[in-house]
Design an enzyme around this catalytic site. Structure first.
Site, PDB file in Angstrom:
ATOM      1  N   ASP A 175       1.070  -1.245   0.022  1.00  0.00           N
ATOM      2  CA  ASP A 175       0.062  -0.001  -0.114  1.00  0.00           C
ATOM      3  C   ASP A 175       1.107   1.188   0.057  1.00  0.00           C
ATOM      4  OD1 ASP A 175      -3.021   0.904   1.276  1.00  0.00           O
ATOM      5  OD2 ASP A 175      -1.466   2.214   1.684  1.00  0.00           O
ATOM      6  N   ASP A 224      -3.533   2.617  -5.265  1.00  0.00           N
ATOM      7  CA  ASP A 224      -2.526   2.657  -4.464  1.00  0.00           C
ATOM      8  C   ASP A 224      -2.109   1.270  -3.699  1.00  0.00           C
ATOM      9  OD1 ASP A 224      -4.142   2.519  -2.196  1.00  0.00           O
ATOM     10  OD2 ASP A 224      -2.770   3.891  -0.918  1.00  0.00           O
ATOM     11  N   GLU A 225      -2.999   0.174  -4.149  1.00  0.00           N
ATOM     12  CA  GLU A 225      -2.673  -1.079  -3.461  1.00  0.00           C
ATOM     13  C   GLU A 225      -2.409  -2.327  -4.369  1.00  0.00           C
ATOM     14  OE1 GLU A 225      -5.870  -2.105  -0.199  1.00  0.00           O
ATOM     15  OE2 GLU A 225      -5.815  -0.072  -0.802  1.00  0.00           O
TER      16      GLU A 225
END
Ligand code: DCP
Ligand code: CA
Ligand code: CA
Length: 364
Positions: A10, A111-112
């Site tokens: 993340d 974002d992950e």
């Protein structure tokens, strides 16, 4: 299944970090990224904030007005509007580095991602720790991006572990440590458990995962229904059998960059386009795909978007054909191009798999 090793990665304070990356002078100032609503003024919400701003109590989801109040005595604080195009570009670049560190890569969001690294680490947690550190370093050196990784034998615990120590964290939970790792954590740290369920548990005097574990599955099923009840029961025990399943960013087979300067010069643009093709072609080869459509994209100096694409006669994975088509599209587009171009992109689509090696469903 015994013995998997799974990463959850993340990116830290993602939108705000993206802003720091292009304007490093922001790093020493509280930064909040704002989603302004169309009502004007300061109406809208905070998307995220850097850790300096968080120290003053600024949080995702908070009204912009509240955040401004929290930072009213800090004249150097900065409030910025979102630039999704740029965050997507940053995300795509980071994801293409991350994918190279995985046996199986699952895109979750900008974002992950999850990575199954069982084979390449030979089920060895020392090797896994080393690989994770390498990946973090690689993102930092090539993109100045800071990230946090959680490692365990399943997706659920890795996800909780990546949330455990932020920013720039690395938390490893070996199988024999799962229960003791989860024990002291608030029930809220289980993904999917929100404020409402947390309150329900609080009324039952249950605050930690260790306390939650004392509740039997029938009680949980009674409270939440069978599906969610058994999910919570398993989560409290650190059990999750969900495999990392290959999934890509829906626009992963594209590359976009911001030009060094706005331009509509053929030679200048062609050079960058060829570089984008080389880079994109690397992914195409790695994933063993054939494409039939090729497109180019211009973000113009006024931020408006222009695209042009072409369908090929036959599916191909040829770099030459990719470049030839892209250059032809560029030439045609420039004929009536009015505004200078600020960002330049290439994408391929209309995929076919080669020799059954790739699960085609991952493209949809
Ligand atoms: N986001 C948003 N609105 C929210 C929550 C998040 O727009 N209510 C956006 C902005 C974030 C991005 O999603 O940068 C990723 O969300 P995360 O929950 O992962 O939070 P951050 O990356 O901002 O911070 P961190 O992961 O360091 O806690
Ligand atoms: Ca994040
Ligand atoms: Ca996230």
């Amino acid at each position: 299944m015994a013995g998997r090793i799974i990463f959850h990665i993340d990116f830290d304070y993602f939108y705000a970090q993206c802003e720091e990356i292009r304007r490093p002078e922001l790093k020493t100032r509280p930064v909040a990224v704002c989603v302004y609503s169309d009502r004007g003024g300061d109406s809208g919400a905070i998307a995220t904030a850097n850790y300096l701003a968080r120290k003053y109590g600024v949080k995702s989801g908070m009204p912009i007005k509240f955040a401004k109040k929290k930072l009213e005595d800090i004249p150097e604080s900065v409030f910025l509007p979102t630039d999704f195009e740029y965050y997507t570009e940053t995300s795509e670049n980071a994801m293409s580095i991350i994918r190279n560190h995985a046996d199986v890569f699952e895109y979750v969001g900008r974002d992950e991602a999850y990575l199954d690294v069982t084979n390449r680490t030979e089920q060895d947690y020392k090797k896994a720790a080393h690989l994770a550190q390498q990946l973090k370093n690689s993102l930092r050196t090539s993109m100045k991006l800071s990230s946090t990784i959680g490692i365990s034998s399943n997706k659920l615990v890795s996800k909780i572990a990546s949330d455990y120590k932020k920013p720039d964290g690395l938390t490893i939970v070996e199988p024999h440590e799962i229960e003791s790792f989860l024990d002291p954590l608030p029930i809220r740290s289980i993904p999917g458990i929100g404020k409402k369920s947390e309150e329900k548990f609080s009324e039952m005097n249950l605050e930690t995962i260790s306390q939650l574990r004392s509740v039997d599955v029938f009680t949980l099923n009674g409270l939440f229904g069978r599906k969610i009840g058994s999910y919570i029961y398993n989560a409290a025990h650190g059990i999750d059998e969900e495999p990392v399943s290959p999934r890509h960013d829906p626009i992963q087979y594209s590359r976009i960059i911001t030009l060094k300067q706005d331009s509509k010069d053929f030679d200048f643009l062609a050079k960058d386009l060829e570089k984008l093709c080389d880079d994109l072609h690397g992914t195409i080869v790695k994933d063993n795909i054939l494409f039939r459509s090729v497109g180019i994209q211009f973000i113009q100096s006024d931020l408006s978007n222009r695209t042009k694409s072409k369908t090929l006669r036959n599916p191909t994975s040829s770099l030459d054909e990719l470049k030839k088509t892209v250059i032809q599209l560029l030439r045609e587009s420039l004929e009536d191009q009015k505004l200078p171009i600020r960002r330049l992109g290439v994408r391929v689509s209309d995929f076919t798999q080669i020799s059954g090696q790739v699960d085609i469903t991952r493209f949809f």
